[in-house]
Write an enzyme that holds these catalytic residues in place. Structure first.
Site, PDB file in Angstrom:
ATOM      1  N   GLN A  12      66.136  11.392  50.653  1.00  0.00           N
ATOM      2  CA  GLN A  12      65.830  12.445  52.183  1.00  0.00           C
ATOM      3  C   GLN A  12      64.313  12.593  52.021  1.00  0.00           C
ATOM      4  O   GLN A  12      63.695  13.271  51.310  1.00  0.00           O
ATOM      5  CB  GLN A  12      66.616  13.622  52.072  1.00  0.00           C
ATOM      6  N   SER A  17      60.759  17.211  53.736  1.00  0.00           N
ATOM      7  CA  SER A  17      59.742  18.316  53.306  1.00  0.00           C
ATOM      8  C   SER A  17      58.314  17.556  53.057  1.00  0.00           C
ATOM      9  O   SER A  17      58.590  16.418  52.687  1.00  0.00           O
ATOM     10  CB  SER A  17      60.282  18.959  52.145  1.00  0.00           C
ATOM     11  N   SER A  28      64.578  14.109  46.164  1.00  0.00           N
ATOM     12  CA  SER A  28      65.523  13.898  44.977  1.00  0.00           C
ATOM     13  C   SER A  28      65.778  12.508  44.928  1.00  0.00           C
ATOM     14  O   SER A  28      65.875  11.852  46.194  1.00  0.00           O
ATOM     15  CB  SER A  28      66.685  14.766  45.038  1.00  0.00           C
ATOM     16  N   GLU A  39      74.303  19.342  54.566  1.00  0.00           N
ATOM     17  CA  GLU A  39      73.659  19.606  53.033  1.00  0.00           C
ATOM     18  C   GLU A  39      73.818  20.977  52.536  1.00  0.00           C
ATOM     19  O   GLU A  39      74.401  20.996  51.329  1.00  0.00           O
ATOM     20  CB  GLU A  39      72.074  19.321  53.112  1.00  0.00           C
ATOM     21  N   GLU A  80      65.011  32.720  52.325  1.00  0.00           N
ATOM     22  CA  GLU A  80      64.314  33.466  53.058  1.00  0.00           C
ATOM     23  C   GLU A  80      64.605  33.024  54.382  1.00  0.00           C
ATOM     24  O   GLU A  80      64.922  33.515  55.485  1.00  0.00           O
ATOM     25  CB  GLU A  80      62.672  33.558  52.769  1.00  0.00           C
TER      26      GLU A  80
END
Length: 392
Positions: free
Chosen positions: A111, A114, A146, A229, A362
């Site tokens: 994936q 980020s 990952s 996910e 958060e």
């Protein structure tokens, strides 16, 4: 189809495809073609359109027959995120091309979401994809990826229009990770492993037919992936026997001399929390099977992170000084992550990442408060400004 009819179909399949004499990949491909891979997927795509809750029994029947599995732990991103997203948002051609080798494990996925400057604020991605005829040229950097060192394909979120607000200028691609323009470097973490990677993309090319959804629709499709996910991650600690709750319960039974009323109370409370999470996961996975992932997955993953961290901490306490021992700090790039395969110290350290990966706790609290509870949204000054004008 009833559950009894499904059992009969499995028995007939096994009689025609003896696991003891059928080559592994041939067996898995035949299982997919028979609709007995993920039975909750539609017919023609590895399934039979049946309830998601029937899948565990299907897998158990194949396991009891000695059938090979598709090594799901090595393709978590593919099976848990890429597959459901391609099913929900892809064309028929994309489903036929990618879903079968994804399920059989012939193609491992990662994936590419980020970035160093776009983690919690994922909509701020700066990796660019520029149209060049029938292809897209991609440049940028991704991080915390990952299985990138094992993957043949990746799901990629990239910016295709910097002139519109950040949520509207992204597109979603299926990228070949084996091409020369993709460089994967390991990132060593607190456990000693390099489970994650950073990925540098330089003039990588993606055919337009591997764009998932419409140009500029990347944020909506990325949310489909993220909701999927979070449900997939959220079920890890709550499985009764194979999950972390089962491991810690066994530790409790084996360490009678360290039991106290306080530790007993904490274990029982966490068992109840894990059971609630397990039952919630059954309902949410059924929604996913129907192509309806929602923000509830954020609450599921938020609960998982808390439960996993508290359970792993409790396990270390139950073991006393033995809980402080650590088996191996050697830097390795694992093919799979198995929380139960190593010791309590590993589980304790690895669980620290549960409140970061798949969306930080958060950010997930914001999603729960705004999209589930209907509370006022936090101020966002850059929401309607073109992405190229936003400070980074």
């Amino acid at each position: 189809m009833t559950i009894d009819e499904l059992r009969t179909r499995i028995r007939e399949f096994l009689a025609a495809n003896d696991p003891a004499t059928t080559e592994r990949l041939e067996f898995l491909r035949a299982r997919y073609d028979a609709g007995l891979a993920w039975v909750y997927f539609p017919e023609g795509h590895g399934g039979l359109g049946l309830p998601h809750g029937w899948q565990p029994e299907v897998d158990q029947l194949f396991e009891q027959a000695g059938a090979p599995d598709n090594n799901p732990a090595a393709n978590v991103i593919g099976l848990g995120m890429a597959g459901p997203t391609i099913l929900a948002c892809g064309t028929e051609e994309q489903k036929k091309r990618f879903l079968r080798p994804l399920w059989t494990g012939e193609e491992i996925w990662c994936q590419l979401f980020s970035e160093p400057g776009a983690g919690s604020d994922l909509a701020n991605v700066s990796t660019r994809a520029v149209r060049d005829g029938h292809e897209w040229v991609v440049n940028g950097q991704k991080v915390w990826t990952s299985s990138a060192h094992l993957a043949q394909f990746a799901i990629l979120l990239a910016r295709t229009d910097p002139n519109v607000p950040k949520h509207r200028g992204m597109s979603y691609f299926l990228v070949d990770m084996t091409q020369p323009g993709v460089e994967v470097r390991p990132l060593r973490q607190i456990t000693g492993e390099a489970e994650f990677n950073e990925v540098f993309i330089t003039d990588a090319r993606v055919p337009d037919e591997q764009r998932l959804g419409a140009e500029g629709d990347g944020w909506r499709i990325a949310n489909t992936t993220l909701n999927t996910e979070r449900v997939a991650i959220g079920g890890r600690a709550s499985a009764r026997e194979s999950g972390l709750i089962g491991v810690v319960t066994d530790t409790w039974r084996a360490n009678q001399e360290r039991r106290t009323p306080d530790l007993h109370d904490r274990l029982l409370r966490l068992w109840v929390d894990a059971e609630v999470a397990r039952l919630t996961g059954l309902r949410l996975r059924q929604k996913l099977a129907q192509g309806q992932p929602g923000p509830e997955g954020s609450a599921m993953k938020l609960s998982f992170a808390r439960i996993a961290q508290q359970l792993s901490g409790l396990e270390v306490e139950l073991l006393g000084e033995d809980g402080l021992r650590y088996s191996d700090w050697t830097m390795v790039r694992p093919e799979r992550v198995d929380m139960n395969a190593r010791d309590a110290g590993y589980r304790y350290l690895r669980a620290k990442g549960n409140s970061i990966e798949g969306g930080t706790s958060e950010i997930l609290r914001n999603i729960v408060s705004e999209r589930i509870l209907g509370l006022p949204a936090e101020p966002r000054t850059d929401k309607d400004r073109p992405w190229k004008e936003v400070a980074r």
